[in-house]
Design an enzyme around this catalytic site. Structure first.
Site, short mmCIF file in Angstrom:
data_model
loop_
_atom_site.label_atom_id
_atom_site.label_comp_id
_atom_site.label_asym_id
_atom_site.label_seq_id
_atom_site.Cartn_x
_atom_site.Cartn_y
_atom_site.Cartn_z
N HIS A 1 0.80 -1.23 0.00
CA HIS A 1 0.00 0.00 0.00
C HIS A 1 0.83 1.27 0.00
O HIS A 1 0.28 2.36 0.13
CB HIS A 1 -0.92 0.05 1.22
N LYS B 1 -9.19 13.28 4.74
CA LYS B 1 -8.24 12.16 4.75
C LYS B 1 -7.26 12.41 5.88
O LYS B 1 -7.27 13.49 6.48
CB LYS B 1 -7.49 12.08 3.41
N ARG B 2 -6.39 11.42 6.17
CA ARG B 2 -5.35 11.65 7.16
C ARG B 2 -4.54 12.88 6.78
O ARG B 2 -4.36 13.18 5.59
CB ARG B 2 -4.41 10.43 7.24
N LYS C 1 -0.05 14.33 1.17
CA LYS C 1 -1.44 14.54 0.72
C LYS C 1 -1.71 16.03 0.47
O LYS C 1 -2.73 16.39 -0.13
CB LYS C 1 -2.42 13.97 1.75
N THR D 1 -9.02 5.99 -1.88
CA THR D 1 -10.35 5.40 -2.05
C THR D 1 -11.42 6.45 -1.77
O THR D 1 -12.53 6.35 -2.28
CB THR D 1 -10.55 4.19 -1.11
N LYS E 1 -15.20 7.39 -3.50
CA LYS E 1 -16.44 7.63 -2.76
C LYS E 1 -17.04 8.98 -3.15
O LYS E 1 -18.26 9.11 -3.35
CB LYS E 1 -16.18 7.60 -1.24
C1 26Q Z 1 3.55 0.71 10.32
C2 26Q Z 1 4.46 0.42 11.33
C3 26Q Z 1 4.20 0.80 12.65
C4 26Q Z 1 3.01 1.44 12.94
C5 26Q Z 1 2.09 1.72 11.93
C6 26Q Z 1 2.38 1.37 10.62
C7 26Q Z 1 1.41 1.67 9.54
C8 26Q Z 1 0.05 1.58 9.77
C9 26Q Z 1 -0.85 1.87 8.78
C10 26Q Z 1 1.83 2.05 8.27
C11 26Q Z 1 0.92 2.35 7.27
C12 26Q Z 1 -0.45 2.24 7.52
C13 26Q Z 1 -1.49 2.57 6.54
C14 26Q Z 1 -1.28 2.81 5.27
C15 26Q Z 1 -2.39 3.17 4.38
O1 26Q Z 1 -3.52 3.36 4.82
N1 26Q Z 1 -2.15 3.27 3.07
C16 26Q Z 1 -3.21 3.64 2.14
O2 26Q Z 1 -3.83 2.44 1.67
C17 26Q Z 1 -4.96 2.73 0.87
C18 26Q Z 1 -5.63 1.42 0.51
O3 26Q Z 1 -4.86 0.73 -0.42
C19 26Q Z 1 -4.57 3.53 -0.35
O4 26Q Z 1 -5.74 3.88 -1.04
C20 26Q Z 1 -3.80 4.79 0.05
O5 26Q Z 1 -3.31 5.44 -1.10
C21 26Q Z 1 -2.65 4.42 0.97
O6 26Q Z 1 -2.01 5.59 1.46
#
Ligand code: 26Q
Length: 840
Positions: free
Chosen positions: A370, A561-562, A567, A669, A673
């Site tokens: 991702h 979004k976050r 972004k 995503t 939406k």
């Molecule tokens: C990693 C290590 C330690 C703590 C947290 C994390 C961590 C947690 C969540 C790293 C990344 C995430 C989330 C990533 C994420 O949400 N990516 C998004 O995924 C979506 C679904 O595929 C995409 O549409 C987005 O573009 C992408 O940013």
């Protein structure tokens, strides 16, 4: 939130079945008395919600048991979706809608004197995820049930989900999310489903008739207890389980210590175990090397694999056939340890030869990537690994030996190649690379949009792709239309059913029937009426929560979004400042009225993102109170963005901001939406925006800015933007205003850091894209002022979004990766129509 009608009567116009209605009323009352312990006179609204949810749950459980029995009897292949995040939101109306019981419950509750729309708001969001990746997992669970794929979601039952965000004086504050405090009517605790998960200790090796035999003597054991939540598919034909693990100590009290009177220390082990499922790790897109996070990852991976292996053995009696009966999808690298844990189960516990175990493992797993951001790629210090998971580290080394031999054969003597594909990063402190591990242990690796998958091959996985060509594939993300269209936007849904026919609910390609009406005046008016209604609801919510009045006929410009630098909420707010200045210069021009709406959370430790939130709020303060603008520009930051808030904002949006630096947003995503709900996108050629443009047509989207290769070239040339800013008077003036404290007179230096970053070292290239963005925004203004043209573009966005249904995405996973059959159409009338997946 809005009091919208919720009915999605599968057969509109037909009267409700009186018998069933009476039965449901009786069931709700029975739950109120027997499960909640109250009678109707004493019940609070929450009691009524609980009673209704439990009555609905009973109806789901019947289908669930039938589904499970059918899958078991047919020996069907199962899909396991391993994810540390499931960002579900509320389940009540989602389950009602999919069960076809919305009108029935609405009437039943109405007859009992309570409003469904009031009750649904009492359900707390299940926020067991950070953002896109977690919400994708939730959409996929719904689509897998809709397509009748026997599937389990596996994750962690966090006591606290994503933090609650409060904005105080423009600053983000984080508070715990106590989502379980009133109980959770959807879950079933399964006290009989317990697995032991081990940590630490040491490994012994013995020679057993020429074969090495490893025995792990762990130092610590934690129990994983299952909690199941049923996930109903559309039309209620199929129900799957989301199985979340909770942690507890095998011996809750150390009796010796207890008897000595030291009551606190006696439960220390319990506290240590429970810490594992205490909270969700926030995503700051940088893999923080925290031990607790690694413990979480192994905890849920180990419990899930024991669970699925046990189920498989009960049905098949042996593990050789695992890949024929089981597909495991790894949602990012967070569950990568599954590769090593399955190898351990096969080799150490079931005596498989290494080579055969490896074949089984690779054929079972697949991995979704991702992100390409280098700082977000997960690694763990070897030293920590060795302490926590000594046997798994040995297994990684052995996998690496075979893998590096293959690399040597492929590129003899190429040390750099070997170093780049190795599972161990040897540069400065040895680290285990979870991305490499997941890649090597999977038969398919997918990106989440066409561009992202191509970039995976060119960048992070360039060398691995060379070594294992044909493993990387694309599966562009999708969203569930049941939640993001039917539930979030009932009025638009009603209009679509009327114009495209009832069958549109089962076959979204019928949305294309809207094309012929896109320029029809009468239809346009009805379409605008729906949007206007949704905007009134959002305006009401903004007034309630912030006390700010916004004009519902203004253009609602939405970025939700976050909060993250890539972004580029910053680009949006700098443009807002420039627009504000332009409006002040020429107050009498006929400016298009705009409401800029922001919402999103910043990771608690991401100080720069929190400063951007403060800037948005400070700009809002100035702009919203400036009488010169006569209300034609408003800036709104809605606190505590979550799934439920998204369900109100998205149907009310006119413009969707998808403005990440090209090459950085894997897919997005929210972009889907918003377009599905008729918002026109302003965006860069990044992630799935590109595919959205391809589907809706270049004339119905506003694309601007550098492309991914421009960004890469510019980055090589250096990040100084002094020249760019000098050449753009508008940008110079906006940055200067931020820098000089115009929006923070009480602390003029507050945003100096931001101005400095834009000028001298901004890898996200706000300055380089600014002029192009400003121009695109002004062309949006011009289009907005020709309402029929705007409405046409908006209608065509809805008409052309069918492809972005997560049903399509899941069908592709099923056919190309999992090799499981899917239901051809979710429609109830085609209940028996199954399509064979590629591998049968
Ligand atoms: C990693 C290590 C330690 C703590 C947290 C994390 C961590 C947690 C969540 C790293 C990344 C995430 C989330 C990533 C994420 O949400 N990516 C998004 O995924 C979506 C679904 O595929 C995409 O549409 C987005 O573009 C992408 O940013």
């Amino acid at each position: 939130m809005s009091d919208q009608p919720l009915q999605h009567d599968p057969r509109p116009g037909e009267p409700l079945d009186e018998l069933q209605l009476a039965e449901i009323k009786g069931a709700i009352l029975a739950k109120l008395r027997l499960a909640i312990g109250k009678d109707a006179g004493m019940a609070t609204k929450r009691d009524w919600y609980m009673a209704a949810a439990l009555a609905l749950r009973d109806r789901i459980v019947h289908r669930w048991l039938t589904t499970e029995k059918q899958s078991y009897d047919a020996g069907r292949k199962r899909v396991y979706y391993l994810s540390l995040e499931f960002l579900i939101g509320r389940l009540f109306t989602d389950a009602l809608n999919n069960m076809g019981l919305l009108p029935m419950f609405e009437t039943a509750l109405g007859d009992l004197g309570v409003g469904l729309s009031e009750l649904r708001r009492l359900e707390p969001d299940a926020a067991l995820g950070n953002g896109g990746l977690g919400r994708l997992a939730a959409c996929f669970m719904e689509s897998m049930a809709t397509l009748s794929i026997p599937a389990f979601g596996y994750g962690i039952r966090y006591d606290f989900g994503l933090f609650r965000q409060i904005i105080s004086h423009g600053l983000q504050q984080e508070y715990p999310d106590e989502w379980l405090s009133f109980g959770n009517p959807w879950e079933f605790q399964r006290p009989e489903v317990v697995h032991h998960v081990h940590f630490g200790g040491h490994v012994e090796h013995a020679d057993e008739r020429g074969r090495d035999r490893a025995v792990w003597h762990p130092a610590e054991t934690v129990e994983a207890i299952a909690y199941d939540t049923p996930i109903v598919g559309w039309r209620g034909q199929h129900v799957n389980a989301l199985r979340l693990w909770s942690a507890r100590a095998p011996d809750p009290l150390d009796l010796d210590v207890f008897n000595s009177g030291d009551y606190i220390s006696a439960s220390a082990e319990q506290a240590r175990a429970e810490a594992i499922c205490k909270f969700l790790y926030p995503n700051d897109e940088s893999a923080a090397g925290r031990e607790l996070r690694l413990r979480q990852e192994f905890f849920f991976v180990s419990a899930s694999l024991q669970d699925l292996v046990e189920r498989h053995l009960a049905a098949d009696g042996q593990l050789r056939s695992l890949p024929q009966k089981v597909a495991v999808q790894l949602n990012d690298t967070h569950p990568s340890l599954a590769v090593t844990e399955l190898m351990r189960i096969l080799v150490d516990l079931h005596n498989f030869r290494w080579e055969e175990a490896w074949k089984i493992t690779v054929a079972t797993f697949s991995y979704t990537n991702h992100t390409l951001l280098p700082e977000a790629l997960e690694t763990w210090p070897v030293e920590l690994f060795e302490r926590l998971l000594p046997r798994h580290l040995e297994i990684i080394y052995r996998i690496n030996v075979h893998h590096l031999a293959l690399a040597e054969a492929r590129c003899p003597g190429d040390i750099d190649f070997r170093a780049s594909v190795s599972l161990i990063d040897e540069r400065g402190g040895r680290k285990v690379r979870m991305g490499q591990l997941a890649f090597v242990g999977s038969h398919r690796i997918n990106g989440v949009s066409a561009m992202h998958s191509e970039l995976m091959k060119e960048t992070v996985f360039h060398d691995l792709n060379h070594l294992y060509p044909s493993r990387i594939t694309n599966k562009t993300n999708g969203i569930t239309f049941r939640r993001w269209l039917m539930l979030a936007n009932p009025r638009l849904t009603a209009l679509l059913r009327e114009t495209c026919g009832e069958a549109v609910l089962d076959d979204f390609s019928l949305l294309e029937k809207l094309e012929d009406l896109a320029s029809d005046n009468a239809f346009q008016q009805r379409f605008r009426d729906v949007k206007h209604h949704n905007k009134l609801a959002l305006a009401r919510l903004i007034a309630e929560r912030l006390g700010t009045k916004v004009d519902p006929s203004a253009l609602f410009d939405v970025q939700i979004k976050r909060i993250h630098e890539y972004k580029r909420q910053l680009l949006n707010i700098v443009e807002t400042v420039a627009l504000y200045q332009a409006m002040k210069d020429e107050p009498d021009r006929n400016w298009a009225s705009r409401v800029k709406i922001f919402a999103g959370k910043a990771a608690a430790s991401y100080h720069y993102a929190k400063l951007i939130i403060k800037l948005i709020n400070d700009v809002a303060n100035t702009v919203n109170n400036d009488p010169d603008l006569r209300g034609r520009l408003k800036v709104i930051f809605l606190p505590d963005y979550n799934v439920s808030l998204a369900e109100v904002i998205i149907p009310a949006a006119d413009l969707s901001e998808q403005i990440s630096t090209a090459g950085m947003e894997a897919s997005g995503t929210g972009n889907m939406k918003l377009a599905l709900n008729g918002a026109v996108t302003i965006g860069t050629l990044d992630g799935a925006n590109i595919e959205i443009r391809d589907h809706v047509g270049a004339e119905n989207i506003a694309i601007f800015g550098m492309e991914a290769d421009d960004v890469m070239i510019r980055r090589k040339q250096g990040l100084d933007a002094t020249d760019i800013i000098k050449r753009s008077p508008r940008l110079s003036r906006a940055v200067a205003a931020i820098e000089n404290g115009e929006f923070s007179p009480e602390e003029p230096n507050r945003f100096a850091r931001i101005a400095e970053a834009i000028r001298f070292h901004d890898p996200y290239m706000v300055a380089a894209d600014f002029d192009s963005y400003y121009e695109a925004q002004r062309s949006v203004d011009a289009r907005w002022q020709v309402m029929p043209a705007w409405t046409r573009a908006s209608i065509l966005n809805v008409a052309r979004m069918a492809w972005f249904s997560s049903d399509r995405t899941i069908r592709e996973y099923a056919e190309d990766i999992w090799h499981v059959p899917v239901r051809r159409s979710p429609s109830a009338t085609q209940g028996k129509g199954f399509q064979r997946g590629a591998g049968g």
